[in-house]
Each structure stands twice: as structure tokens, then as C-alpha cells.
Design a protein around this motif. Structure first.
Motif, PDB file in Angstrom:
ATOM      1  N   ALA A  22     106.198  86.821  12.758  1.00 15.60           N
ATOM      2  CA  ALA A  22     106.136  85.884  13.806  1.00 15.60           C
ATOM      3  C   ALA A  22     105.724  86.562  15.106  1.00 15.60           C
ATOM      4  CB  ALA A  22     107.571  85.105  13.865  1.00 15.60           C
ATOM      5  N   ARG A  23     106.251  87.890  14.974  1.00 14.75           N
ATOM      6  CA  ARG A  23     105.836  88.758  16.265  1.00 14.75           C
ATOM      7  C   ARG A  23     104.337  89.028  16.462  1.00 14.75           C
ATOM      8  NH1 ARG A  23     109.267  92.498  19.009  1.00 14.75           N
ATOM      9  NH2 ARG A  23     107.869  94.033  17.931  1.00 14.75           N
ATOM     10  N   GLN A  24     103.689  89.383  15.376  1.00 10.87           N
ATOM     11  CA  GLN A  24     102.442  89.539  15.504  1.00 10.87           C
ATOM     12  C   GLN A  24     101.780  88.578  15.553  1.00 10.87           C
ATOM     13  OE1 GLN A  24     102.709  93.384  11.989  1.00 10.87           O
ATOM     14  NE2 GLN A  24     101.505  91.659  11.563  1.00 10.87           N
ATOM     15  N   ALA A  25     101.906  87.091  15.187  1.00  7.90           N
ATOM     16  CA  ALA A  25     101.476  85.949  15.520  1.00  7.90           C
ATOM     17  C   ALA A  25     101.395  85.703  16.995  1.00  7.90           C
ATOM     18  CB  ALA A  25     102.002  84.773  14.647  1.00  7.90           C
ATOM     19  N   ALA A 151     100.666  78.550  25.295  1.00  7.51           N
ATOM     20  CA  ALA A 151      99.959  78.757  24.049  1.00  7.51           C
ATOM     21  C   ALA A 151     101.129  79.369  22.878  1.00  7.51           C
ATOM     22  CB  ALA A 151      98.883  79.787  24.058  1.00  7.51           C
ATOM     23  N   LEU A 152     102.204  79.807  23.295  1.00  6.30           N
ATOM     24  CA  LEU A 152     103.196  80.193  22.434  1.00  6.30           C
ATOM     25  C   LEU A 152     103.958  78.951  21.966  1.00  6.30           C
ATOM     26  CD1 LEU A 152     104.310  83.487  23.518  1.00  6.30           C
ATOM     27  CD2 LEU A 152     103.016  83.201  21.630  1.00  6.30           C
ATOM     28  N   GLY A 153     104.007  78.003  22.645  1.00  5.37           N
ATOM     29  CA  GLY A 153     104.701  76.845  22.482  1.00  5.37           C
ATOM     30  C   GLY A 153     105.930  76.545  23.435  1.00  5.37           C
ATOM     31  N   ASP A 306     109.937  90.897  23.464  1.00  3.25           N
ATOM     32  CA  ASP A 306     111.288  90.860  22.715  1.00  3.25           C
ATOM     33  C   ASP A 306     112.397  90.196  23.511  1.00  3.25           C
ATOM     34  OD1 ASP A 306     110.987  93.470  20.784  1.00  3.25           O
ATOM     35  OD2 ASP A 306     109.720  94.011  22.648  1.00  3.25           O
ATOM     36  N   ARG A 307     112.267  90.061  24.674  1.00  4.55           N
ATOM     37  CA  ARG A 307     113.244  89.212  25.274  1.00  4.55           C
ATOM     38  C   ARG A 307     112.711  87.639  24.941  1.00  4.55           C
ATOM     39  NH1 ARG A 307     114.684  89.975  31.574  1.00  4.55           N
ATOM     40  NH2 ARG A 307     114.981  92.007  30.608  1.00  4.55           N
ATOM     41  N   LEU A 308     111.397  87.356  25.083  1.00  6.66           N
ATOM     42  CA  LEU A 308     110.775  86.018  24.834  1.00  6.66           C
ATOM     43  C   LEU A 308     111.190  85.580  23.527  1.00  6.66           C
ATOM     44  CD1 LEU A 308     109.469  83.505  25.710  1.00  6.66           C
ATOM     45  CD2 LEU A 308     107.328  84.546  25.328  1.00  6.66           C
ATOM     46  N   PHE A 309     111.153  86.574  22.360  1.00  5.66           N
ATOM     47  CA  PHE A 309     111.099  86.380  21.054  1.00  5.66           C
ATOM     48  C   PHE A 309     112.530  85.737  20.737  1.00  5.66           C
ATOM     49  CE2 PHE A 309     112.136  87.433  16.690  1.00  5.66           C
ATOM     50  CZ  PHE A 309     111.249  86.912  16.007  1.00  5.66           C
ATOM     51  N   THR A 313     113.799  82.160  19.593  1.00  7.43           N
ATOM     52  CA  THR A 313     114.529  82.099  18.214  1.00  7.43           C
ATOM     53  C   THR A 313     115.647  81.126  18.536  1.00  7.43           C
ATOM     54  OG1 THR A 313     113.811  84.316  17.567  1.00  7.43           O
ATOM     55  CG2 THR A 313     115.865  83.277  16.434  1.00  7.43           C
ATOM     56  N   GLU A 314     116.226  81.190  19.651  1.00  7.67           N
ATOM     57  CA  GLU A 314     117.415  80.363  19.951  1.00  7.67           C
ATOM     58  C   GLU A 314     116.850  78.894  20.115  1.00  7.67           C
ATOM     59  OE1 GLU A 314     119.903  81.498  22.932  1.00  7.67           O
ATOM     60  OE2 GLU A 314     120.533  83.469  22.246  1.00  7.67           O
ATOM     61  N   MET A 315     115.680  78.731  20.807  1.00  4.52           N
ATOM     62  CA  MET A 315     115.240  77.405  20.924  1.00  4.52           C
ATOM     63  C   MET A 315     114.492  76.619  19.847  1.00  4.52           C
ATOM     64  SD  MET A 315     113.676  77.658  24.747  1.00  4.52           S
ATOM     65  CE  MET A 315     112.706  79.168  24.563  1.00  4.52           C
TER      66      MET A 315
END
Length: 413
Positions: A22-25, A151-153, A306-309, A313-315
Motif C-alpha cells: 500500500a505504501r509503495q502504491a 490523488a491518495l483519496g 508515515d504519519r499520513l499512512f 489507515t484509521e480513516m
């Protein structure tokens, strides 16, 4: 033989295959946006001479990992991607076409206190425009980062903007205290300034600037906001209940790093304020000058993946899937060569495919494929082999169809 206890250093973490996929995407999406805006990739080393990094980060300098290497040289691990960029530009400026628009996606290291979504090793996704003092560049950097986040949604974010020049005349210590206002509040900022020996008249000037009761937007900030509006990012008033996707003037934004000189900004999540800023940056017109006799203005911003990931994830915005789209089931020892031929045909057609290595019960193989979030299963026993067909199963919907082996690639594409 003594067993070494497997453990992680505090502030560091592993990403399992589903998370890393998911991170690589995410990286690929961000990179595509950066390149759409005309930024080119650059890579700088993990280690720099210690003197290259020191004296740029204010009190955060204590967070830099530094040590002597095997050659007894004083070296340090990069704290961010901006200072190494400034060193690169100064070292190569005679070969660069200015403005130099670069992006870099790479890890940095800080001996910080780990918090929610904050680690000691983390990735930054930076865009910078070097060699221009145009405020259009300031706006474009912010717009580019906003488009990457969209773009990441992620739609629930907003931009806070100010100009560091508003704090001219204040001491560095006062500016660093102002930068902590989101964490300690105005009263905490005043208390910190007092504890650091700042006189009452400077404290009064600082608090007046922060409050900006009349909300008079500085002309430099207003110009950037006008350009942002043309890029599709509307203005918001501080009293607006809905700031999503907008930019708002925030007089308390100072950015604690010493190298900022003009525009400063932060991007916040509307529903996840506990994560703080997921992206920040600004103009640093004097940083390259510290390595060169030539003055080179610059502006940039950094997205913390990392913070955004963690927040995404929580969202529920992180969609994990296996690296393979298809798994070829392994049912009969006598068909090993046929299975290898099928999986090779799929791979040669550009379809990511995995072959279960040894014959096993079909339920076990289903469980394996589902655990890895593989979308399709190709099932072939001797009966299918003899008829030139396979069973193609959608592992999510359980729908199964019999298709000709010669049609398999077309169906999956």
C-alpha cells in the motif's frame, strides 16, 4: 548457541507486505503528481559531513543522529531532504538549469520522542523550486502537494499559510516558542518566552502578531493565496466550519527551523488534528548561500508519508492487496510442468501471478490466497488439462467460470 531476542529499536517499525504494498502504491501516486508538475527526481546520500547539517535546524539540531565513521570522520544521518538539496545545488550550480525543480522521496532520521504516527525513521516526499524568488513558485509547490494528497483519496485536509517575514525583529528563541502554539497554547508560548529571558515588550509584540485581531492578511500571503485560487484551492476564513480543500491565513504559523525566510505553510487533516501537520514547508532564500558565494532563492515542501499512512489507515483509506493478482493452484504432482507453463504465460503477459509450490488440499490453498488478498485463482486438474480448459475463480465474489486455457490471459487482462 545463544538465541538473540528479536526486537526493534524504539521509534522504528516494520511494515508487513500488505502495508508496504500500500505504501509503495502511495509513493507511485505521489511521484506521478510530482512529475506532472514538472519536478524531476534527485537522490542524495543518507550520510553527510556533520558540518553540512549543523546550524540549520535550531534547537532541533539535538535530534540529528551523528557519529564518527570508521575513517574517524564526523558524519551525520540526514535530518531532512532540504539541507542536502541546498548542498547539492551549491556543489553543482554551474551545471544546473535554474529554476531547478526537483523531487525526492526518501527516508530521514530524527532522534525524536516517538508519538502517534511519528517515528525516528520516516519517509519524506519533497518538491522544491530552486533559483527563483517568484511567489508563483510558492503557490505551485503548495498546489502540487495538495494534488498529491487528493490523488491518495484524502479530501479532508486544509492549508494554513503565513509569511515568516511577519516575525522579523523577533528573536529566534521567540519564533521557536511561537511554533509550539498548537501544542502548548498561547499561554504556554508566553510562559516559554518568559522562561527563556525574553523581555515583556518583545512578548507583547509576538502575541499581537499571533492574535492579529483584525485578520489583516499580509500582501505577500494574499498574493500566494490568489495564485492558489487559480490552482483550484479556494480561500477559507478562520471562522469557516468547513475548511476542507481550502487555504486559510494563520498568523501563528512560524515553522521552527531556522532556515525559513518567507512563505511558510502546513497542511492539516480536518478530522485527524491529533496527527498535527502531515505536510509543511516554505521559502528558504538564504540556505544555499551558506554553501556558496552565490545567492540562490528557493521554496519547497515536504509530505510525511508515515504519519499520513497511519491517519489514512484509521480513516479506512488504505486498501491492501497482494503483490500477485492471480494464483495458480497446485493440485496434482503429475501436472507440475503444466502449472509452471501457465504461471509463466501469465507473467510474460504482464500479469502478476504466483504458483503454489507443492500439491496440497484445495482448502489450504484457498486460505493462503485469501490471506494474501490475491484476486483470482486458476484451478486445473487432469480433467481440465485434458479439455484444454481451467477454472477461473474470483476469490472475493466466489464466482467461478470455466475458460479455455488459450483465453485465460485475455480474461484476466
Amino acid at each position: 548457541m545463544n538465541i538473540i531476542e528479536p526486537r526493534l529499536l524504539k521509534g522504528f517499525r516494520d511494515y508487513d507486505p500488505a502495508e508496504q504494498s500500500a505504501r509503495q502504491a502511495m509513493f507511485a501516486t505521489i511521484q506521478s503528481v510530482f512529475e506532472r508538475f514538472g519536478f524531476s527526481p534527485l537522490s542524495t546520500p543518507t550520510l553527510e559531513y556533520r558540518e553540512i547539517l549543523m546550524g540549520k535546524y535550531g534547537e532541533d539540531e539535538k535530534l540529528i543522529y551523528s557519529f564518527k565513521d570508521n575513517g574517524d570522520r564526523d558524519v551525520a544521518m540526514r535530518y531532512d531532504l532540504t539541507v542536502p538539496l541546498a548542498r547539492y545545488v551549491a556543489q553543482n550550480q554551474n551545471m544546473l538549469t535554474l529554476p531547478f525543480k526537483r523531487y525526492q522521496i526518501a527516508p530521514v532520521w530524527r532522534a525524536d520522542n516517538p508519538q502517534k504516527g511519528r517515528y525516528r525513521e520516516f519517509y519524506q516526499c519533497d518538491v522544491d523550486a530552486v533559483g527563483t524568488d517568484s511567489v508563483l513558485a510558492d503557490a505551485e509547490v503548495i498546489a502540487c502537494l495538495c494534488q498529491a494528497i487528493s490523488a491518495l483519496g484524502v479530501s479532508g485536509y486544509y492549508v494554513r499559510i503565513n509569511n515568516r517575514a511577519m516575525f522579523n525583529g523577533l528573536s529566534v528563541v521567540a519564533i521557536r516558542a511561537i511554533d509550539k502554539i498548537d501544542k502548548i497554547g498561547l499561554s504556554g508560548v508566553v510562559e516559554e518566552m518568559k522562561n527563556n529571558g525574553i523581555l515583556d515588550d518583545e512578548i507583547e509584540r509576538a502575541t499581537t502578531l499571533i492574535k492579529n485581531v483584525n485578520q489583516n492578511i499580509p500582501e505577500a500571503v494574499s498574493t500566494v493565496m490568489d495564485y492558489l485560487q487559480q490552482f483550484g484551492i479556494d480561500r477559507a476564513l478562520t471562522s469557516d466550519s468547513d475548511k476542507a480543500g481550502k487555504v486559510v491565513y494563520e498568523p501563528s504559523i512560524a515553522r521552527g527551523l531556522d532556515y525559513y525566510t518567507g512563505t511558510v505553510f502546513e497542511i492539516m487533516l480536518t478530522d485527524k488534528s491529533e496527527y498535527g501537520s502531515i505536510c509543511s514547508g516554505g521559502r528558504y532564500d538564504n540556505l544555499v548561500d551558506q554553501y556558496s558565494k552565490t545567492s540562490v532563492p528557493a521554496v519547497g515542501g515536504s509530505l510525511g508519508i508515515d504519519r499520513l499512512f497511519s491517519a489514512m489507515t484509521e480513516m479506512g483509506l488504505i486498501k491492501t492487496q497482494g503483490s500477485a493478482k492471480v494464483m495458480v493452484f497446485n493440485l496434482e504432482q503429475s501436472l507440475q510442468n503444466d502449472y509452471v507453463e501457465v504461471v509463466s504465460t501469465l507473467r510474460n503477459a504482464g500479469i502478476s501471478a504466483e504458483l503454489y509450490y507443492a500439491p496440497a488440499k484445495i482448502d489450504k490453498q484457498f486460505k493462503y490466497a485469501e490471506t494474501k488478498n490475491i484476486q483470482y485463482g486458476v484451478i486445473m486438474g487432469q480433467t481440465e488439462k485434458d479439455s484444454g480448459k481451467v477454472q477461473l475463480k474470483n476469490l472475493a465474489t466466489r464466482e467461478q467460470k470455466e475458460v479455455l486455457l488459450t483465453d485465460l490471459v485475455g480474461r484476466l487482462q
